[in-house]
Design an enzyme around this catalytic site. Sequence first.
Site, PDB file in Angstrom:
ATOM      1  N   LYS A  32       0.836  -1.202   0.000  1.00 44.14           N
ATOM      2  CA  LYS A  32       0.000   0.000   0.000  1.00 44.14           C
ATOM      3  C   LYS A  32       0.871   1.253   0.000  1.00 44.14           C
ATOM      4  CE  LYS A  32      -3.753  -0.237   2.478  1.00 44.14           C
ATOM      5  NZ  LYS A  32      -4.347  -0.503   3.802  1.00 44.14           N
ATOM      6  N   GLY A 110      -8.464  -6.723   4.078  1.00 42.25           N
ATOM      7  CA  GLY A 110      -9.355  -6.854   5.228  1.00 42.25           C
ATOM      8  C   GLY A 110      -8.809  -7.707   6.357  1.00 42.25           C
ATOM      9  N   HIS A 468     -17.359  -7.837   1.116  1.00 46.24           N
ATOM     10  CA  HIS A 468     -16.303  -8.684   1.680  1.00 46.24           C
ATOM     11  C   HIS A 468     -16.414 -10.137   1.202  1.00 46.24           C
ATOM     12  CE1 HIS A 468     -14.589 -11.297   4.860  1.00 46.24           C
ATOM     13  NE2 HIS A 468     -13.607 -10.421   4.795  1.00 46.24           N
ATOM     14  N   SER A 801      10.389 -44.626 -18.142  1.00 49.56           N
ATOM     15  CA  SER A 801       9.276 -43.841 -17.630  1.00 49.56           C
ATOM     16  C   SER A 801       9.283 -44.002 -16.118  1.00 49.56           C
ATOM     17  CB  SER A 801       7.954 -44.337 -18.219  1.00 49.56           C
ATOM     18  OG  SER A 801       6.890 -43.634 -17.624  1.00 49.56           O
TER      19      SER A 801
HETATM   20  P1  ADP Z   1      -7.592  -2.089   3.718  1.00 52.97           P
HETATM   21  O1  ADP Z   1      -6.192  -2.492   3.550  1.00 52.97           O
HETATM   22  O2  ADP Z   1      -8.370  -2.989   4.585  1.00 52.97           O
HETATM   23  O3  ADP Z   1      -8.247  -1.786   2.423  1.00 52.97           O
HETATM   24  P2  ADP Z   1      -7.230   0.753   4.048  1.00 52.97           P
HETATM   25  O4  ADP Z   1      -6.061   1.199   4.802  1.00 52.97           O
HETATM   26  O5  ADP Z   1      -7.142   0.848   2.596  1.00 52.97           O
HETATM   27  O6  ADP Z   1      -7.566  -0.715   4.531  1.00 52.97           O
HETATM   28  O7  ADP Z   1      -8.455   1.578   4.566  1.00 52.97           O
HETATM   29  C1  ADP Z   1      -9.747   1.217   4.290  1.00 52.97           C
HETATM   30  C2  ADP Z   1     -10.543   2.372   3.781  1.00 52.97           C
HETATM   31  O8  ADP Z   1     -10.520   3.442   4.687  1.00 52.97           O
HETATM   32  C3  ADP Z   1     -10.049   2.974   2.486  1.00 52.97           C
HETATM   33  O9  ADP Z   1     -10.524   2.293   1.405  1.00 52.97           O
HETATM   34  C4  ADP Z   1     -10.650   4.351   2.544  1.00 52.97           C
HETATM   35  O10 ADP Z   1     -11.971   4.315   2.084  1.00 52.97           O
HETATM   36  C5  ADP Z   1     -10.630   4.644   3.995  1.00 52.97           C
HETATM   37  N1  ADP Z   1      -9.492   5.491   4.288  1.00 52.97           N
HETATM   38  C6  ADP Z   1      -8.274   5.127   4.699  1.00 52.97           C
HETATM   39  N2  ADP Z   1      -7.484   6.192   4.844  1.00 52.97           N
HETATM   40  C7  ADP Z   1      -8.217   7.259   4.529  1.00 52.97           C
HETATM   41  C8  ADP Z   1      -7.960   8.668   4.451  1.00 52.97           C
HETATM   42  N3  ADP Z   1      -6.780   9.171   4.748  1.00 52.97           N
HETATM   43  N4  ADP Z   1      -8.963   9.459   4.071  1.00 52.97           N
HETATM   44  C9  ADP Z   1     -10.171   8.951   3.771  1.00 52.97           C
HETATM   45  N5  ADP Z   1     -10.476   7.667   3.814  1.00 52.97           N
HETATM   46  C10 ADP Z   1      -9.509   6.812   4.185  1.00 52.97           C
HETATM   47 MG    MG Z   2      -7.699  -0.491   1.216  1.00 54.53          MG
END
Ligand code: ADP
Ligand code: MG
Length: 943
Positions: A32, A110, A468, A801
């Site tokens: 990420k 997740g 999910h 074989s």
């Molecule tokens: P996962 O790895 O489970 O997808 P994330 O870290 O991507 O978890 O976070 C899940 C969700 O939270 C993201 O898809 C987004 O919608 C929301 N989110 C995370 N960080 C932010 C942020 N800085 N601003 C707005 N929404 C956020």
């Molecule tokens: Mg995410």
Amino acid sequence: MSKWVYLYNEVKEVEKRAGGSWDGVKSIVGGKGAGLMDMTRANVPVPPFFTVTTEACNAYQKAGKFPAGLWEQELTALKAIEKKTGKKFGDKKNPLLVSCRSGAKFSMPGMMNTILNIGLTDVVAEGMIKETGNDRFVWDSYRRLVEMFGTVVMDIEDEAFEHPLASFKEKKGYKLDIEMRAEDWKEVVGIYKEAYKQACGQEFPQDPNKQLALATEAVFKSWNGKRAVAYRRKEGISDTLGTAVNICTMVFGNMGDDCATGVAFTRNPSTGEKVMMGEYLLNAQGEDVVAGIRNADEVANLKKYMPKAYKQFMEITARLEKHYTDMQDVEFTIERGTLWMLQTRVGKRTAKAAVKIAVDMANEGLITRDQAVQRVTPDQVDALLHPQFDDAAMNLAEKEGKFLAKGVNASPGAAVGQIYFDADKAEQYAKEHKQDTIMVRPFTKPDDVHGMIAAKGVLTSEGGATSHAAVVARQFGIPCVVGASAIKIDLEKRVMHVGETVLNEGDWISVDGTTGKVFAGKIPTSEPSLEEQKELMTLLKWADEISARKNVREEVRPGYPTRGLQVWANADYPKDARRARSYGAVGIGLCRTEHMFFEPERLPIVQRMILAESSEARTDALNLLLPHQRKDFDGLFEAMDGFPVIIRLIDPPLHEFMPDEEKLMEEVITMHVKGETEGLEEKEKLLAAVKGMHESNPMMGLRGVRLSISMPEIVEMQVRAIFEAAADCTLRGVKVKPEIMIPLTGTVKELEWIQPRLERIGKAVMSEKKVKFAYKFGTMIEIPRAAVTADHIATKAQFFSFGTNDLTQMTFGYSRDDAERNFLITYVQEGILVKNPFQTLDRNGVGKLMKNAIFEGRAARPELEVGICGEHGGDPESIEWCHMIGNNYVSCSPFRVPVARLAAAHAALNHMPVKKAVTKKPAAKKPVKKVVKKAVKKVAKKK
Ligand code: ADP
Ligand code: MG
Ligand code: MG
């Protein structure tokens, strides 16, 4: 001092640290973090952030506390973010809020934790309300923080928050969260803070720094959470990698109707079609979409509400796909009309989509054909050939009134099983009671993954294509239907209602993930056809082209193949041979002749032959069998027109063709007791004969070539049948390449004894029929002594074989029929064996014997043809080994042929000789799973 923290714009530094490898970047800042940094560099709008490295996580795991310098570095990075955004963490007037997000090297959707809206406190909330004039938004954000912080950091049960909210809504007469007004959320914040205090005995922290530190720690800890560990086991991801933590400026999708949050795939992850597939929710935050709390709208419709943001979104995602040359799974938020990208990663997909996307992308010129072949795993090919419900059976079920409901076809395939309404039961009944289970839930959560994995299928009554349940099922290839809203599940009474129909736990249903239909009872399944799967056919054709390329292997010694492996099939009957051909086999590596002896009209003749007291009587019986065998072989040759057919002479001990000794004994006793005399004498004779054939270790007894030497008439008949059939076919214009295989050789002397007699028969038939065709005599290598003396054996045998079932059995000294039941599982669990050696070749032992046998065999006879016909011939890891040691082909069951074709191409691509390779080395990013497996293997080896 170690650098534990990297800012959003420090990707260059991470790259330097990783020695320029992108894989290395991901190892340090997680998938990420790497994606966010990469997007920032490409001017994609990403909210400013910093990343705490996986190394920091590992240091934390070791010491149980933050490593020295980490916290200070977080605070410094936070200052940089404050400067960039012009906001301040904990400030009353213009507060900065952040999210604290997990992110390991390999995405584990997740499985770990994320906390949003960190930095909100009572004081900050007031300030924000003044600043934004939007008190509903502020209280909504605050209650989310208290809940997420409570459940994730303090380990409070979800219910502690869910129940009070549900009763609050009920009291107010609300159904949906959007009906909640500002003062409602404000009240809920109060209720939540009270619940928080009740559950953990502390006040909700009002110090933003404390929130941040605890959240960071909680994400570290979530690496070792139950579901994360279970996920890594299943996916073969190493436990030692650790997770990074991304601290990211919050952007808000919940500030009003010009705001939204959503997730999308750049292509359809279920079918592979080249259309964006995604969902969004107006005025919502985080993963509300994924949680299935409200029914989300398709991303395409965003065009209507926010045309500018939509256009930008489509441009950015197209660019991302091109940049990463793969389908992307993105997360985004729109705050007051401004688009922010929050994540991009290679999207998980079904087997079907994997194949289609790979082929399409190669055709679009985005990737090479070699890369396309590498993008698909053998398991995925396997999944595409698994059973499906056939249309006729479904129509019939519909007529019979068994149709229950239709939902979203989230993950294809047919599943039939007994329903259970929670993950633990679905798992328990699958594991302990060996049932086929279907997990049925209103919706699923990360905690349910173990049940989903154990179940044959998943059914939910709520949620959409990116919920999910859908995402997880697709990833694991579990047939899944979501959002079948006609189904009403009563979790307390443990029943589900569909109209009038009531189903209890343990009842059978059939779930069709391909069409989204759900039926009561069991619907029969059928094999899907390969021919109808055009993209798969194309991909396998490309795979064959790779394997057939010159110089993908080095000529270790004269005669070694320089092309890749061919794939042959084990087939006993013409219909199997035809299937093998249609699945792409280019030879038959094993035709077992004894199966044919069991047919009802033949068995009595076989028994008579066995019981014969003189050679003439035996020959008489065999003469009756000859035409049958000739017909069998004729059909095989015809089906394999022009391709080699290896026929193995009789192998099992003769007692297998005789009636069961105990049963015979019982019958004789019964007759005596009852005083019956008719046929008694014959039965007693038979019993005596069967008793006489008894052996203590039949598998190591009178069988294979030993049997042929003590009773040559049988194999003489078989060879005559083979040559007569081959001659007849040749005369009809069918091209034949018969290869006669002598089983269970242990010393070359055995071949010296039997082979000339058989060759004489072959020659005689050819001159009788006045035809000539090429043929070979060879042997199975399945006794360690044969492998060790391969140089001698090859003086007689024109081909080897490897019968790796017996070879494994005899090399380990494990009885194949008993080992699995008795101790193999324990051995694997205890790590004494890495894998079951009857499934995956034991490279260090059995594999080494094979390698030496080939090397020495080709010393004696350079053109020696080498194959494998054991169960391992269809196992990708074993196939790779066969490629590495110089096999000409692998032979497996017809159903595994497509899998083996792909595995053979993978082996060729992964083991190109450094210099001689004719194609340019593909700049292939290997499919993630592959890399993972390799990493695991490495780790396993180190152990
Ligand atoms: P996962 O790895 O489970 O997808 P994330 O870290 O991507 O978890 O976070 C899940 C969700 O939270 C993201 O898809 C987004 O919608 C929301 N989110 C995370 N960080 C932010 C942020 N800085 N601003 C707005 N929404 C956020
Ligand atoms: Mg995410
Ligand atoms: Mg997510």
